[in-house]
Write a protein that holds these residues in place. Structure first.
Motif, short mmCIF file in Angstrom:
data_model
loop_
_atom_site.label_atom_id
_atom_site.label_comp_id
_atom_site.label_asym_id
_atom_site.label_seq_id
_atom_site.Cartn_x
_atom_site.Cartn_y
_atom_site.Cartn_z
N ASP A 1 26.64 35.26 70.63
CA ASP A 1 26.92 36.31 69.63
C ASP A 1 28.05 37.21 70.12
OD1 ASP A 1 26.75 37.82 67.36
OD2 ASP A 1 25.11 39.08 68.11
N ASN B 1 28.84 28.17 71.31
CA ASN B 1 28.63 28.00 69.87
C ASN B 1 27.59 28.97 69.32
OD1 ASN B 1 29.28 26.42 67.44
ND2 ASN B 1 27.13 25.80 67.54
N THR B 2 26.58 29.29 70.13
CA THR B 2 25.51 30.19 69.67
C THR B 2 25.65 31.59 70.26
OG1 THR B 2 24.10 29.38 71.48
CG2 THR B 2 23.88 28.30 69.33
N SER C 1 31.04 26.09 64.92
CA SER C 1 31.00 27.31 64.11
C SER C 1 32.33 28.08 64.17
CB SER C 1 29.87 28.23 64.60
OG SER C 1 30.09 28.62 65.96
#
Length: 303
Positions: free
Chosen positions: A74, A71-72, A90
């Motif tokens: 990049d 989710n985090t 996300s």
């Protein structure tokens, strides 16, 4: 860009995820890949890992943590995972549906499903799919409060029955590029929708005028066709003219709103099952095919 795909067994999730990966230059990830990596570290096969997960909750937790970490992250990727949408909020969340009968035939003919149960009859496979989906949905709801049966949790929901995977993938890309998401609306091939009225009621005096007025070569999600379901088969509650025009215009995907399924009640207080049985007539299906110049992929078992 992060995309998560979940949905029914046999709905084409993995195939479409791989096409999107290639078309959008995204890394392809899956729960299966995570499990295979874990199995190698544990020094066992994926089947042995799955069996261990039945008694060792740490296995599921590690898989969940791997998904949460995405989710985090990049990076750009597409994930094929039943709970990817929940652990990666996300992401652009996609859900695929399919007629149970079509899914069962795919599963029975798929030799790559080496770690799954072998079924001897179509009915046995269909019953197993229904039970497995219900069991998983209940487990996810109980353990995570993740409701996979509520299509409003997803940005885009499609019924993949009678659609080519490349058609689906390109439609998804178009929706993503246009940012034309509308939760609660499902997209499907109009040729899978069974009529619940005589074709003469559809082809009445205002049909030609309506056909001239409505451009359904690119249907809008603002005007979904109302449908209801009986064991994977969808029938039209309202929108016969729109469905007919779409078929005649060669439209591959139309927006629909699923009002009720199986024993759920329709606005007339009749269950979807009963209304389906009472409203589907063989002569009407034949006339619908003749008027719209196509053949249904399958016929309801009530005929």
């Amino acid at each position: 860009m992060k995309i998560t795909i979940t949905g029914d067994l046999g709905s084409g999730k993995s195939t479409i995820a791989k096409i999107l990966s290639e078309e959008l230059n995204l890394k392809y990830l899956s729960t299966g890949a995570i499990q295979r990596d874990m199995a190698r570290r544990y020094g066992m096969t994926t089947l042995e890992l799955n069996n261990l997960a039945d008694t060792n909750k740490d296995i599921d937790k590690e898989i969940d943590d791997n998904l949460r970490a995405l989710n985090t992250l990049d990076k750009n990727f597409v994930v094929d995972s039943r709970l990817g949408w929940f652990f990666i909020p996300s992401s652009i969340k996609l859900y695929f549906l399919i007629d149970i009968e079509v899914a069962a035939k795919r599963i029975m003919n798929d030799s790559t499903r080496i770690n799954e149960t072998t079924y001897t009859t179509l009915q046995e496979t269909m019953d197993s799919i229904i039970l497995r989906k219900s069991s998983e949905n209940n487990r996810f709801l109980k353990e995570y409060k993740a409701d996979c049966s509520d299509y409003k949790n997803f940005d885009l929901t499609l019924n993949t029955t009678e659609l080519k995977t490349i058609t689906i993938a390109r439609f998804i890309i178009k929706i993503i590029n246009q940012k034309d998401f509308q939760k609660g609306v499902i997209w499907c091939n109009p040729k899978i929708l069974f009529p619940t009225q005589n074709i003469n009621e559809t082809f009445n005096d205002d049909f030609i005028d309506l056909k001239d007025q409505i451009n359904l070569t690119s249907p809008s999600s603002d005007y979904p066709i109302s449908v209801f379901e009986r064991r994977g088969k969808w029938a039209i509650l309202d929108g016969h003219k729109r469905a007919s025009i779409a078929i005649q215009n060669g439209v591959s995907l139309v927006p629909v709103r699923l009002i009720a399924k199986n024993e759920e009640l329709l606005p007339n207080n009749i269950s979807a099952n009963k209304y389906f049985d009472d409203s589907i007539k063989a002569s009407w299906l034949h006339d619908w095919e003749q008027a719209n110049k196509f053949k249904f992929y399958s016929y309801p078992e009530v005929l």
